[in-house]
Every structure is written in structure tokens, then in C-alpha cells.
Design a protein around this motif. Structure first.
Motif, PDB file in Angstrom:
ATOM      1  N   THR A 154       0.811  -1.203   0.000  1.00 47.94           N
ATOM      2  CA  THR A 154       0.000   0.000   0.000  1.00 47.94           C
ATOM      3  C   THR A 154       0.851   1.263   0.000  1.00 47.94           C
ATOM      4  O   THR A 154       0.676   2.144  -0.832  1.00 47.94           O
ATOM      5  CB  THR A 154      -0.897   0.053   1.256  1.00 47.94           C
ATOM      6  N   ALA A 155       1.785   1.328   0.954  1.00 47.80           N
ATOM      7  CA  ALA A 155       2.529   2.570   1.156  1.00 47.80           C
ATOM      8  C   ALA A 155       3.244   3.068  -0.108  1.00 47.80           C
ATOM      9  O   ALA A 155       3.239   4.267  -0.367  1.00 47.80           O
ATOM     10  CB  ALA A 155       3.528   2.402   2.303  1.00 47.80           C
ATOM     11  N   MET A 206       0.663   4.851  -2.392  1.00 52.27           N
ATOM     12  CA  MET A 206      -0.194   5.913  -1.856  1.00 52.27           C
ATOM     13  C   MET A 206       0.046   7.265  -2.513  1.00 52.27           C
ATOM     14  O   MET A 206      -0.898   7.973  -2.816  1.00 52.27           O
ATOM     15  CB  MET A 206       0.049   6.072  -0.352  1.00 52.27           C
ATOM     16  N   PRO A 255      -5.401  -2.595  -2.074  1.00 52.14           N
ATOM     17  CA  PRO A 255      -4.916  -2.299  -0.719  1.00 52.14           C
ATOM     18  C   PRO A 255      -5.281  -0.886  -0.271  1.00 52.14           C
ATOM     19  O   PRO A 255      -5.708  -0.677   0.866  1.00 52.14           O
ATOM     20  CB  PRO A 255      -3.387  -2.439  -0.839  1.00 52.14           C
ATOM     21  N   ILE A 284      -8.973  -0.549   0.708  1.00 54.48           N
ATOM     22  CA  ILE A 284      -9.256  -0.998   2.080  1.00 54.48           C
ATOM     23  C   ILE A 284      -8.929   0.110   3.071  1.00 54.48           C
ATOM     24  O   ILE A 284      -9.718   0.446   3.951  1.00 54.48           O
ATOM     25  CB  ILE A 284      -8.416  -2.243   2.447  1.00 54.48           C
ATOM     26  N   TYR A 285      -7.730   0.682   2.897  1.00 52.68           N
ATOM     27  CA  TYR A 285      -7.283   1.727   3.808  1.00 52.68           C
ATOM     28  C   TYR A 285      -8.251   2.911   3.792  1.00 52.68           C
ATOM     29  O   TYR A 285      -8.661   3.407   4.846  1.00 52.68           O
ATOM     30  CB  TYR A 285      -5.870   2.165   3.427  1.00 52.68           C
ATOM     31  N   ALA A 319     -11.614   2.049   5.388  1.00 51.08           N
ATOM     32  CA  ALA A 319     -11.553   1.777   6.825  1.00 51.08           C
ATOM     33  C   ALA A 319     -11.204   3.004   7.650  1.00 51.08           C
ATOM     34  O   ALA A 319     -11.474   3.043   8.851  1.00 51.08           O
ATOM     35  CB  ALA A 319     -10.541   0.665   7.100  1.00 51.08           C
ATOM     36  N   THR A 320     -10.579   4.011   7.043  1.00 50.58           N
ATOM     37  CA  THR A 320     -10.105   5.130   7.859  1.00 50.58           C
ATOM     38  C   THR A 320     -10.689   6.480   7.462  1.00 50.58           C
ATOM     39  O   THR A 320     -10.776   7.368   8.298  1.00 50.58           O
ATOM     40  CB  THR A 320      -8.570   5.261   7.779  1.00 50.58           C
ATOM     41  N   GLN A 352     -15.627  -3.250   3.393  1.00 49.70           N
ATOM     42  CA  GLN A 352     -14.221  -3.348   3.814  1.00 49.70           C
ATOM     43  C   GLN A 352     -13.804  -4.803   3.969  1.00 49.70           C
ATOM     44  O   GLN A 352     -12.750  -5.213   3.477  1.00 49.70           O
ATOM     45  CB  GLN A 352     -14.019  -2.613   5.140  1.00 49.70           C
ATOM     46  N   ALA A 407     -11.020  -6.738   1.768  1.00 48.22           N
ATOM     47  CA  ALA A 407      -9.891  -7.398   2.438  1.00 48.22           C
ATOM     48  C   ALA A 407      -9.853  -8.872   2.066  1.00 48.22           C
ATOM     49  O   ALA A 407      -8.776  -9.432   1.809  1.00 48.22           O
ATOM     50  CB  ALA A 407      -9.998  -7.244   3.952  1.00 48.22           C
ATOM     51  N   VAL A 414      -1.740  -4.069   4.917  1.00 50.44           N
ATOM     52  CA  VAL A 414      -2.993  -3.323   5.094  1.00 50.44           C
ATOM     53  C   VAL A 414      -4.079  -4.241   5.658  1.00 50.44           C
ATOM     54  O   VAL A 414      -4.935  -3.801   6.440  1.00 50.44           O
ATOM     55  CB  VAL A 414      -3.433  -2.665   3.763  1.00 50.44           C
ATOM     56  N   PHE A 448      -5.959  -3.650   9.074  1.00 51.15           N
ATOM     57  CA  PHE A 448      -7.419  -3.708   9.119  1.00 51.15           C
ATOM     58  C   PHE A 448      -7.893  -4.640  10.222  1.00 51.15           C
ATOM     59  O   PHE A 448      -8.781  -4.311  11.006  1.00 51.15           O
ATOM     60  CB  PHE A 448      -7.927  -4.171   7.752  1.00 51.15           C
ATOM     61  N   MET A 492      -2.573   2.386  10.786  1.00 49.10           N
ATOM     62  CA  MET A 492      -3.965   2.081  11.090  1.00 49.10           C
ATOM     63  C   MET A 492      -4.199   1.712  12.557  1.00 49.10           C
ATOM     64  O   MET A 492      -5.298   1.879  13.074  1.00 49.10           O
ATOM     65  CB  MET A 492      -4.450   0.937  10.188  1.00 49.10           C
TER      66      MET A 492
END
Lengths: 293, 305
Positions: free
Chosen positions: A215-216, A219, A242, A245-246, A249-250, A262, A266, B129, B133, B232
Motif C-alpha cells: 500500500t505505502a 499511496m 490495498p 481498504i485503507y 476503513a479510515t 471493507q 480485504a 494493510v 485492518f 492504522m
């Protein structure tokens, strides 16, 4: 030492051993339970969300309904791009390290470089991708920038596994070929590479799994919160599993409401990545079993 | 005639071999060049920050308020956050990683060994991730209720999730190290009447110690650089924690969370790149130490007896 104390001492030694073995087995069991627990839990909560529509439709109603099709497509493009970057570069590097290189300072430098590259944190790859590909080379946040960033991230994995596969080819194969007067390059391309191919492919598949789950690094280089249309060129931003999802979820105000989405996303990601890894593991073990040398 | 043609073809063949060799060497160097490029671009974007504040203010300043006016760019709380979750993660991951390595290389029957190796490889493949989660939606609410805390997104939770990421690294490298211990060592120990436990603890593990240290260091490097989990699950409070149930904001979390909002080429933008430099240097140091240890380790073996 009299026989009696010696006997009880032996008992104590074996008792200590069985306690230790018990702890060791428990540790191994707990690790397995952790993996299975995470998978089972995501499956139980997610499988209801994963319908045909979920996989084939774009998100709707500001991402509170609908599917994840653009994210699947985006992850596919990014992963293919990453492997297209890392595979040729990695395999050629591995051939050099395994077949041509002799011990020396130059090789030492390359090895340390590869090891250090493998240890660079994923978010630092993201920063580098942003600074170099997105801004300096003006690719913008795009499939191209994300693929290149992910490609560099998996490069050390590809080099490592390809080198290992090449080194597993018996020395006698090379000697037989060279003794027939075949040149070094032909020996490598006709004899060594085909024998090492299954191992190299296994490494590449593991690299794909890694790239799909990161993910990172994407981004700031490729991933979009939401795109209304599918990407048309490699200079477009994409959604990716990925990151999706982030984001779900956030961010946003309806985190609780989108929980099933979500879990579903996942589950799709974990099934994809672990499925890819499992394929690699199965290929590897079947190759090992069939090995003729 | 024949002679010259032959010499010529040998020559071109020779030339081709040399060209291929040089070309491949060039490709192999690309990894090193990429590492250099990473360093170059991190510094290019990070260094301008130090026209505003000093390195000491940056590293040891205890206030991280990048969006205030005037902004404050002290990353000490972020460094502490990173170190704390890494240390706690290792407290969990080192025993589990090492014990599972012992189990795989010394005790397990071959079928279970194969399965467990696959389990560990799959664990290594879990996307971060997804772990983040999981920590967020499962572990956090449970922890909050069970310990009656203001938030379940805290040091303990993040450490647990990070440990899951570090276990495969520690386990597989330790296992290689244990596997490389010469058989003679163990046989000699058995011949002296030692039990299997005594052989493992007093012979195999000490002989594999530099490899195991490498494993632990690489596991720490993995944990400190891990982003999504701490982003997270760690809670995101950029303050010095007072208990293990406090929230922290490790360096990678800060970079990942704020990069999207930091205006291009602003002080904040440069500060995040500078944080990236710190993170990069820490992991680089870990990797160089691991590299040094594993090279020393290669020279050990029955030959050194």
C-alpha cells in the motif's frame, strides 16, 4: 554421584526436555493459529459481501455501495507493470551475480546494495517514487510511476530467488556444455537458464504477490481515492485494492456503514495474494520432487 | 583462408562474450544506482527543511505541529513511537520466531515441517494493510473493552500486529542459520551423552548465534519500517507515551498520513522527507549490521574448529 541421584538427575534432564519441546510446539501451533485465525475471520465476515456484482461493478453512492471492479483492474495493471520492470532487470542481475561474478570488491558492493535495497521501508519507496517519478520525471500520480516504484521494491526479491535458482543448477551441467566448446553465454542461455526457469518463475510469482499487497509505495505515486472511469493510459491514476481498504476503513464519515465492503475487499485481496503465494509454493515443491539431478 | 576465418570467428565470439559480460555487470549495478538515487532524492527534498530549523531541533524537538502557525517540526515523539512499537514487537516476535525455527529445523517430522514452512511463508505474504485492518476492526474494540481503555488503537495492539509481520523474517533466517550448523557439532554433543534439548540449547543455538542475531536485526528493521500497520493501529497521537496503552505516531505512519495533505515544497513536505531520511538511515544501519554479521557467520563452521 550415587545411582539414585544420577537416575533422578536423568529424569530431570528429560523432564526439562519435554517441557522445552512442549513450549516449542506451542509456539509453532500459535503461529499457525494466528494465520488461520486471521484468514478464517476475514472469510466469515467477508464472504457475504463478495458477490459477482461486488467483483464486476464500480463503487456507487460515494463508495458506500457497489463493487470494487476498478480497484481490481488497477491492482492488476500495477502488478503487471511492476513485474515487467523487475523481472528482466532482476534476472539479468542474478545471472551476473551467479554466473559471471568473481569474489571481489565490486561484487561485494552489488550484494550490499541489493541487501540494503531489500531493507528500505516501503513508505520510503513511496517517498522516492513521489520525488523521482511523480515530480522529477513528471509522470504524475500514475500507473507508470506506481509500477516503477513497486518494481524497484520487488527487485531484490526477484534477484535473490533467481540467483538461488541459478546456483541450484549443478556445476556439471555447465562443465559438460563448456567441454563441448560451447561459449559461456550459450551455456547460460541454453543450459543453465532453462534448468533454473521453474525456480526463477517461483520467485517472480512471489514478487507479484508482494507487489499486489503493498500500500505505502503506491499511496503517493499511483493510487486514487476514487476514479469514475477506468484508466485509459499508463499516465492515469488508478484505484487499487490495498489502498481501497485503507480508504474505506479510515476515511469518510460512514466507516461503520461500509464495514461489509471493507471486509469484502480485504477478503478479495487476501485471497488474491495468498492464492498467488500458494501457487508459487506448490510449483516449487512439485519441481523439487520431480528434480532429475 | 580457413585459418583467418576461424580466427575472425573466434575473435567475434570473444568480443561478444566480453560485451555480454559488461552489459550484465551494468544491469547488476543498477540496484546500487537505485539505492543511490533513493538517497539522493530523499536528501534533495529533505535537506531544505534545515534552512528553517537545525538538525537537533528536528530530531529532538518534542512538538510535532506541522500545520500550526508557526509550525513545529520536532520528530522526537515519532522516533520514540517507532522505537517503542519496534522493541515491543520484537519482545513478542523473537521468542516465537526463534522457537518456530528450532521446531522446524530440529524437532518437527518432515511433513509438519513442510506445512509449517508454508504457513510462515504465507504469513510473510499477508498484506500489511490487511493486518492493519484486522488490528483495527477486531483487536482494537476487543482490547478497549477488555482492558477498559479510552482507545484500542495503541502501542500494545500495534506491537502485536508488527510482531506478526516480523515473525516470518526472524523464523526463516534463524532456521537457515540452525540448518547450517554442521552435523558433527550435534553428533559430538550426542556422543557425550547430551539430550536433544541440551544439544539444541548448548550447541546448535550458540553455533548459529550470529545468524540468529542477523535474523533478529532484520526482523527489527522490518518492524520499524512497516507502515500500514502502525498507520492504522498505533492511534496516531504525536506525543510521548506514558503507558503501553497510549497511542503513538511512529515515523512511517506520520509520513503516510500527512504526505497527501502537505502542500508541495512546503516546510511540512520537506519535514516528511527528512523524517524519511531518518527512517532510511535507521533501517540502513540495521541492514549493514546484519550484512556484517552474516558475512562473519559464513566463515564459521567445522573449518574453524
Amino acid at each position: 554421584m550415587n545411582p539414585e541421584t544420577q537416575a533422578s538427575f536423568m529424569k530431570w534432564r528429560y523432564f526439562r526436555q519435554s517441557v522445552f519441546f512442549g513450549i516449542v510446539r506451542l509456539a509453532a501451533l500459535l503461529i499457525t493459529v494466528a494465520l488461520l485465525g486471521i484468514i478464517v475471520f476475514l472469510f466469515i465476515n467477508g464472504f457475504r459481501a463478495v458477490t459477482w456484482g461486488f467483483l464486476t461493478l464500480p463503487p456507487t453512492d460515494s463508495m458506500t455501495k457497489g463493487g470494487i471492479m476498478p480497484a481490481i483492474i488497477g491492482t492488476f495493471y500495477l502488478t503487471v507493470g511492476a513485474i515487467a520492470v523487475a523481472m528482466p532487470l532482476g534476472v539479468v542481475s542474478a545471472i551476473y551475480l551467479a554466473e559471471y561474478a568473481r569474489q571481489g570488491r565490486f561484487i561485494r558492493l552489488i550484494r550490499v546494495g541489493v541487501n540494503c535495497l531489500a531493507g528500505v521501508p516501503s513508505v520510503v519507496f513511496g517517498l522516492f517514487g513521489l520525488g523521482f517519478f511523480v515530480v522529477f520525471l513528471k509522470f504524475g500520480s500514475s500507473i507508470l510511476a506506481g509500477s516503477l516504484t513497486l518494481g524497484i521494491l520487488i527487485l531484490p526479491t526477484i534477484i535473490g530467488s533467481a540467483e538461488e535458482a541459478l546456483k541450484a543448477v549443478p556445476q556439471t551441467f555447465r562443465e559438460a556444455s563448456l567441454a563441448l566448446g560451447v561459449s559461456k553465454w550459450r551455456t547460460i542461455s541454453r543450459i543453465v537458464l532453462p534448468s533454473a526457469l521453474p525456480g526463477i518463475l517461483t520467485g517472480a510469482i512471489l514478487g507479484v504477490g508482494r507487489a499486489a499487497g503493498e500500500t505505502a509505495p503506491i499511496m503517493f505515486t499511483a493510487a486514487a481515492f476514487f476514479t469514475a472511469v477506468l484508466p485509459k493510459s499508463i499516465f492515469d491514476e488508478v484505484m487499487a485494492l490495498p489502498y481501497h481498504i485503507y480508504v474505506l476503513a479510515t476515511a469518510g464519515t460512514r466507516i461503520e456503514q461500509t464495514r461489509p465492503l471493507q471486509y469484502g475487499t480485504a477478503l478479495v485481496l487476501i485471497a488474491l495474494v495468498l492464492g498467488i503465494d500458494l501457487i508459487a509454493i506448490i510449483i516449487r515443491s512439485s519441481v523439487r520432487r520431480k528434480k532429475r539431478w | 583462408m580457413f585459418q583467418t576465418a576461424n580466427t575472425k570467428s573466434t575473435l567475434t565470439r570473444h568480443l561478444r562474450e566480453i560485451i555480454i559480460r559488461k552489459l550484465f555487470a551494468f544491469f547488476a549495478v543498477i540496484s546500487v544506482l537505485l539505492l543511490a538515487l533513493i538517497v539522493l532524492f530523499l536528501f534533495r527534498q529533505g535537506i531544505p527543511l534545515f534552512e528553517e530549523i537545525s538538525v537537533t531541533q528536528f530530531l529532538f524537538g518534542s512538538a510535532w505541529y506541522p500545520t500550526y502557525n508557526p509550525p513545529e517540526y520536532g520528530i522526537w515523539p515519532l522516533i520514540v513511537g517507532s522505537l517503542i512499537v519496534t522493541v515491543f514487537a520484537c519482545l513478542i516476535a523473537v521468542p516465537f520466531g526463534l522457537l518456530s525455527a528450532v521446531y522446524i529445523s530440529e524437532i518437527a517430522p518432515s511433513r509438519i515441517k513442510e506445512i509449517l514452512k508454508s504457513v510462515i511463508e504465507l504469513l510473510a505474504g499477508l498484506p500489511s494493510v490487511v493486518l492493519g485492518f484486522f488490528g483495527m476492526v477486531i483487536v482494537a474494540p476487543w482490547m478497549q473493552e477488555f482492558f477498559d481503555l479510552p482507545t484500542g488503537l495503541n502501542i500494545v495492539n500495534a506491537s502485536f500486529m508488527l510482531a506478526i509481520m516480523a515473525i516470518p523474517t526472524i523464523s526463516s533466517i534463524s532456521e537457515d542459520a540452525l540448518y547450517a550448523v554442521p552435523r558433527e557439532f550435534k553428533e559430538a554433543s550426542y556422543a557425550l551423552g547430551a539430550t536433544k534439548y541440551e544439544t539444541i540449547v548448548k550447541v546448535a543455538i550458540p553455533a548459529a548465534l550470529s545468524g540468529i542475531s542477523t535474523a533478529v536485526i532484520l526482523g527489527m528493521a522490518r518492524a520499524i519500517g512497516e507502515t500500514m500497520v502502525v498507520l492504522m493501529v498505533a492511534g496516531g497521537a504525536a506525543a510521548l507515551p506514558r503507558s503501553i496503552f497510549d497511542s503513538v505516531r511512529p515515523m512511517p505512519a506520520s509520513i503516510a498520513a500527512e504526505m497527501g495533505e502537505a502542500p508541495f515544497q512546503s516546510g511540512h513536505y520537506h519535514a516528511l522527507f527528512a523524517t524519511g531520511i531518518v527512517l532510511f538511515l535507521i533501517t540502513l544501519a540495521f541492514n549493514l549490521i546484519a550484512d556484517y554479521l552474516s558475512n562473519r557467520f559464513k566463515e564459521e563452521g567445522s573449518g574453524t574448529l
